[in-house]
Design a protein around this motif. Structure first.
Motif, PDB file in Angstrom:
ATOM      1  N   ASN A   1      -6.189   7.668   6.537  1.00 10.76           N
ATOM      2  CA  ASN A   1      -7.201   8.206   5.610  1.00 10.76           C
ATOM      3  C   ASN A   1      -6.915   7.789   4.175  1.00 10.76           C
ATOM      4  N   ILE A   2      -6.242   6.683   4.023  1.00  9.33           N
ATOM      5  CA  ILE A   2      -5.794   6.308   2.667  1.00  9.33           C
ATOM      6  C   ILE A   2      -6.969   6.133   1.704  1.00  9.33           C
ATOM      7  N   ARG A   3      -8.021   5.532   2.197  1.00  9.26           N
ATOM      8  CA  ARG A   3      -9.166   5.282   1.312  1.00  9.26           C
ATOM      9  C   ARG A   3      -9.735   6.608   0.768  1.00  9.26           C
ATOM     10  N   ARG A   4      -9.918   7.549   1.688  1.00 12.14           N
ATOM     11  CA  ARG A   4     -10.438   8.857   1.263  1.00 12.14           C
ATOM     12  C   ARG A   4      -9.456   9.564   0.345  1.00 12.14           C
ATOM     13  N   LEU A   5      -8.167   9.495   0.680  1.00  9.20           N
ATOM     14  CA  LEU A   5      -7.148  10.145  -0.141  1.00  9.20           C
ATOM     15  C   LEU A   5      -7.087   9.537  -1.544  1.00  9.20           C
ATOM     16  N   ARG A   6      -7.249   8.240  -1.628  1.00 12.34           N
ATOM     17  CA  ARG A   6      -7.271   7.592  -2.951  1.00 12.34           C
ATOM     18  C   ARG A   6      -8.433   8.123  -3.767  1.00 12.34           C
ATOM     19  N   PHE A   7      -9.580   8.268  -3.073  1.00 14.98           N
ATOM     20  CA  PHE A   7     -10.780   8.763  -3.748  1.00 14.98           C
ATOM     21  C   PHE A   7     -10.549  10.200  -4.240  1.00 14.98           C
ATOM     22  N   ASP A   8      -9.966  11.007  -3.353  1.00 18.89           N
ATOM     23  CA  ASP A   8      -9.699  12.404  -3.721  1.00 18.89           C
ATOM     24  C   ASP A   8      -8.644  12.505  -4.819  1.00 18.89           C
ATOM     25  N   TYR A   9      -7.785  11.508  -4.872  1.00 15.11           N
ATOM     26  CA  TYR A   9      -6.681  11.542  -5.825  1.00 15.11           C
ATOM     27  C   TYR A   9      -7.092  10.827  -7.108  1.00 15.11           C
TER      28      TYR A   9
ATOM     29  N   GLU B   1      -9.567   8.942  -7.773  1.00 15.28           N
ATOM     30  CA  GLU B   1     -10.020   7.568  -7.558  1.00 15.28           C
ATOM     31  C   GLU B   1      -8.924   6.549  -7.889  1.00 15.28           C
ATOM     32  N   MET B   2      -7.790   6.791  -7.314  1.00 15.78           N
ATOM     33  CA  MET B   2      -6.652   5.893  -7.525  1.00 15.78           C
ATOM     34  C   MET B   2      -6.993   4.493  -7.006  1.00 15.78           C
ATOM     35  N   THR B   3      -6.649   3.477  -7.767  1.00 16.91           N
ATOM     36  CA  THR B   3      -6.944   2.107  -7.319  1.00 16.91           C
ATOM     37  C   THR B   3      -5.906   1.657  -6.285  1.00 16.91           C
ATOM     38  N   GLN B   4      -6.281   0.616  -5.540  1.00 16.73           N
ATOM     39  CA  GLN B   4      -5.331   0.049  -4.572  1.00 16.73           C
ATOM     40  C   GLN B   4      -4.103  -0.481  -5.299  1.00 16.73           C
ATOM     41  N   GLN B   5      -4.322  -1.079  -6.475  1.00 16.90           N
ATOM     42  CA  GLN B   5      -3.197  -1.625  -7.226  1.00 16.90           C
ATOM     43  C   GLN B   5      -2.236  -0.524  -7.663  1.00 16.90           C
ATOM     44  N   ALA B   6      -2.805   0.610  -8.099  1.00 16.99           N
ATOM     45  CA  ALA B   6      -1.949   1.720  -8.547  1.00 16.99           C
ATOM     46  C   ALA B   6      -1.116   2.248  -7.376  1.00 16.99           C
ATOM     47  N   LEU B   7      -1.767   2.379  -6.227  1.00 16.72           N
ATOM     48  CA  LEU B   7      -1.028   2.851  -5.049  1.00 16.72           C
ATOM     49  C   LEU B   7       0.046   1.827  -4.655  1.00 16.72           C
ATOM     50  N   ALA B   8      -0.342   0.546  -4.685  1.00 18.12           N
ATOM     51  CA  ALA B   8       0.608  -0.515  -4.315  1.00 18.12           C
ATOM     52  C   ALA B   8       1.832  -0.492  -5.228  1.00 18.12           C
ATOM     53  N   ASP B   9       1.590  -0.301  -6.536  1.00 19.75           N
ATOM     54  CA  ASP B   9       2.704  -0.263  -7.500  1.00 19.75           C
ATOM     55  C   ASP B   9       3.640   0.909  -7.212  1.00 19.75           C
TER      56      ASP B   9
ATOM     57  N   VAL C   1       4.070   2.426  -4.364  1.00 14.38           N
ATOM     58  CA  VAL C   1       4.713   2.323  -3.048  1.00 14.38           C
ATOM     59  C   VAL C   1       5.680   1.139  -2.993  1.00 14.38           C
ATOM     60  N   GLY C   2       5.408   0.115  -3.819  1.00 20.98           N
ATOM     61  CA  GLY C   2       6.285  -1.055  -3.836  1.00 20.98           C
ATOM     62  C   GLY C   2       5.861  -2.151  -2.891  1.00 20.98           C
ATOM     63  N   VAL C   3       4.544  -2.282  -2.717  1.00 20.97           N
ATOM     64  CA  VAL C   3       4.011  -3.394  -1.924  1.00 20.97           C
ATOM     65  C   VAL C   3       2.923  -4.078  -2.751  1.00 20.97           C
ATOM     66  N   THR C   4       2.327  -5.142  -2.213  1.00 19.59           N
ATOM     67  CA  THR C   4       1.247  -5.803  -2.942  1.00 19.59           C
ATOM     68  C   THR C   4      -0.084  -5.101  -2.656  1.00 19.59           C
ATOM     69  N   ARG C   5      -1.051  -5.349  -3.539  1.00 13.95           N
ATOM     70  CA  ARG C   5      -2.369  -4.728  -3.353  1.00 13.95           C
ATOM     71  C   ARG C   5      -2.995  -5.189  -2.036  1.00 13.95           C
ATOM     72  N   GLN C   6      -2.754  -6.449  -1.679  1.00 18.24           N
ATOM     73  CA  GLN C   6      -3.328  -6.966  -0.422  1.00 18.24           C
ATOM     74  C   GLN C   6      -2.732  -6.249   0.787  1.00 18.24           C
ATOM     75  N   THR C   7      -1.494  -5.801   0.667  1.00 15.77           N
ATOM     76  CA  THR C   7      -0.892  -5.054   1.776  1.00 15.77           C
ATOM     77  C   THR C   7      -1.529  -3.674   1.898  1.00 15.77           C
ATOM     78  N   VAL C   8      -1.798  -3.030   0.767  1.00 15.43           N
ATOM     79  CA  VAL C   8      -2.512  -1.741   0.805  1.00 15.43           C
ATOM     80  C   VAL C   8      -3.884  -1.939   1.456  1.00 15.43           C
ATOM     81  N   LEU C   9      -4.558  -3.021   1.065  1.00  9.83           N
ATOM     82  CA  LEU C   9      -5.880  -3.325   1.639  1.00  9.83           C
ATOM     83  C   LEU C   9      -5.770  -3.519   3.156  1.00  9.83           C
ATOM     84  N   ALA C  10      -4.739  -4.262   3.591  1.00  7.10           N
ATOM     85  CA  ALA C  10      -4.553  -4.507   5.038  1.00  7.10           C
ATOM     86  C   ALA C  10      -4.258  -3.204   5.773  1.00  7.10           C
ATOM     87  N   ILE C  11      -3.486  -2.320   5.149  1.00  5.96           N
ATOM     88  CA  ILE C  11      -3.175  -1.029   5.788  1.00  5.96           C
ATOM     89  C   ILE C  11      -4.460  -0.199   5.907  1.00  5.96           C
TER      90      ILE C  11
END
Lengths: 85, 149
Positions: free
Chosen positions: A23-31, A33-41, A43-53
């Motif tokens: 549910n990461i997409r929904r959780l980002r929205f609830d949080y 509207e956290m961006t994929q890049q912010a989450l990636a930073d 967590v310590g992965v690349t934005r493309q990895t967050v997208l793939a997850i």
């Protein structure tokens, strides 16, 4: 569901094929509207990895899964679900 | 298409190897009898220098166009490492088959006393196996990046 039985060992293991969803997409929205890049930073992965997850194209390691759950301050099972087919 | 720095880097390496060694093999296999050992070495050194120059220039270009990604572009995360591992496994299989084929070719050529089976030809065929394995390596990485691992 596939069954792998061993007569000599007297055991029958059930090999399940499953799928990890999240549910990461929904959780980002609830949080806020956290961006994929912010989450990636965080967590310590690349934005493309967050997208793939998010798209279930990549199942993260247990460590990364826990880190994602920590970012959203939710238990792991609220972020990731394992469903068998 | 949304490409990471790593993915762009793989595209650059794939295309650079395909172009440089595609030209190299078209020349050496086009007229195999005309290529001497010294000429092969000179051509190989030239191909490697050209490859390094092309890769360096193109990597600078993709780094400039994606500075945010390039800042931590040298760092592989766990997904990148998994992609590299799987692609390397595929490339190993290709290289293994290539070397086996090469052994077969040398033994058969020796048995038949084939004049075409020269040391220069051996070297080029071994090089071809390495290049094809590298192309498989980079191609596999792109496949896993797109399809998922």
């Amino acid at each position: 569901m596939a069954h792998a039985c061993s007569i000599t060992e007297g055991v029958c293991r059930v090999k399940q094929t499953g799928r990890i969803t999240n549910n990461i997409r929904r959780l980002r929205f609830d949080y806020d509207e956290m961006t994929q890049q912010a989450l990636a930073d965080r967590v310590g992965v690349t934005r493309q990895t967050v997208l793939a997850i998010e798209r279930s194209k990549y199942s993260p390691s247990l460590e990364v899964a826990f880190r994602i759950a920590q970012v959203f301050e939710r238990p792991l099972e609220e972020v990731f679900q394992y469903t068998t087919e | 298409m949304d490409l990471s720095f790593q993915e762009k880097s793989v595209w650059v390496s794939l295309l650079a190897i395909a172009v440089v060694f595609g030209y190299h093999f078209s020349v050496v296999f086009g007229a195999p009898e005309a290529i001497t050992s010294i000429e092969l070495i000179v051509r190989l050194i030239g191909a490697i220098i050209l490859l390094v120059v092309i890769e360096t220039v193109l990597h600078i270009l993709i780094a400039v166009t994606a500075i945010r990604d390039a800042e931590d572009g040298g760092r592989l995360d766990e997904r990148d490492r998994l992609v590299v591992d799987r692609a390397s496994r595929n490339a190993y299989v290709v290289l293994f088959i290539g070397v086996l084929g090469m052994i077969w070719y040398i033994v058969l050529g020796d048995l038949k006393s084939d004049p075409d089976v020269t040391p220069v030809m051996h070297a080029n065929l071994l090089l071809l196996a390495i290049v094809v394995a590298e192309l498989c390596n980079y191609g596999s990485r792109l496949f896993y990046y797109r399809r998922g691992v």
